[in-house]
Design an enzyme around this catalytic site. Structure first.
Site, mmCIF file in Angstrom:
data_model
loop_
_atom_site.group_PDB
_atom_site.id
_atom_site.type_symbol
_atom_site.label_atom_id
_atom_site.label_comp_id
_atom_site.label_asym_id
_atom_site.label_seq_id
_atom_site.Cartn_x
_atom_site.Cartn_y
_atom_site.Cartn_z
ATOM 1 N N HIS A 1 38.932 38.107 34.023
ATOM 2 C CA HIS A 1 39.520 37.496 35.154
ATOM 3 C C HIS A 1 39.576 35.907 35.339
ATOM 4 C CE1 HIS A 1 36.790 37.102 38.306
ATOM 5 N NE2 HIS A 1 36.483 38.286 38.104
ATOM 6 N N GLU B 1 36.004 46.680 38.987
ATOM 7 C CA GLU B 1 34.618 46.224 38.837
ATOM 8 C C GLU B 1 33.706 47.332 39.615
ATOM 9 O OE1 GLU B 1 32.176 44.888 37.716
ATOM 10 O OE2 GLU B 1 32.267 42.740 37.977
#
Length: 180
Positions: free
Chosen positions: A9, A84
């Site tokens: 990201h 995550e």
């Protein structure tokens, strides 16, 4: 040769502050959004033949993926297994903290109330096994996190424990991995 792409990201405020984001839902900065748009343009300029974008449900990865999708026209969908790792008691602490650096070398450590590296690897390896089968017909871009990048890289390359715990990629860096 069947392959896939992976990117991390764009930048978040906790990246700037050198804090562990983990499973905490932290938004992109203005630079993070620009990094995502720049990556989308790079994908277009290089003519990367990507059929679908799969992204983590966390806002920083989702927004990165949707920025890329808007520029490229590549369809994007959420893949919950790309979330995550939950670093438990280390969430929001310094990324370079000595205790965390040592703890992440232990693959069965729950970090307090988090997720072990082995559990993380199981869900990511299962996803990659599925994508390997589908890769004959589709090329994917996975948009996720640094911890996920570590596991993805270990799926394709042997790594020593120290190398694994130190591995990382920059925000919106793109990597190509070949299944065969």
């Amino acid at each position: 040769m069947a392959h896939m792409y992976f990117t991390r990201h764009g930048q978040t405020i906790w990246n700037v502050e050198n804090k562990i984001c983990g499973a905490t839902d932290i938004a992109l900065t203005a630079l993070g959004r620009e990094q995502a748009r720049t990556l989308g343009k790079k994908i277009m300029d290089e003519g990367l033949a990507i059929n679908e974008i799969l992204y983590s449900p966390l806002i920083r990865a989702r927004d990165t993926a949707l920025e890329i999708a808007q520029i490229t026209g590549i369809p994007a969908r959420e893949e919950s297994r790309l979330k995550e790792q939950n670093f438990g008691k280390y969430e929001s602490t310094p990324r370079d903290g000595a205790a965390f650096q040592e703890a992440k070398k232990s693959f069965i450590n729950h970090f307090g109330e988090g997720e072990t590296m082995l559990h993380l690897a199981q869900r990511i390896y299962n996803l990659l096994d599925e994508l390997r089968v589908e890769s004959e017909e589709k090329t994917y871009l996975l948009v996720a996190h640094n911890g996920i990048a570590r596991v993805v890289h270990s799926y394709f390359y042997d790594m020593e424990n120290e190398e694994y715990s130190a591995f990382g990629i920059r925000n919106c860096e793109i990597r190509k991995y070949s299944f065969y």
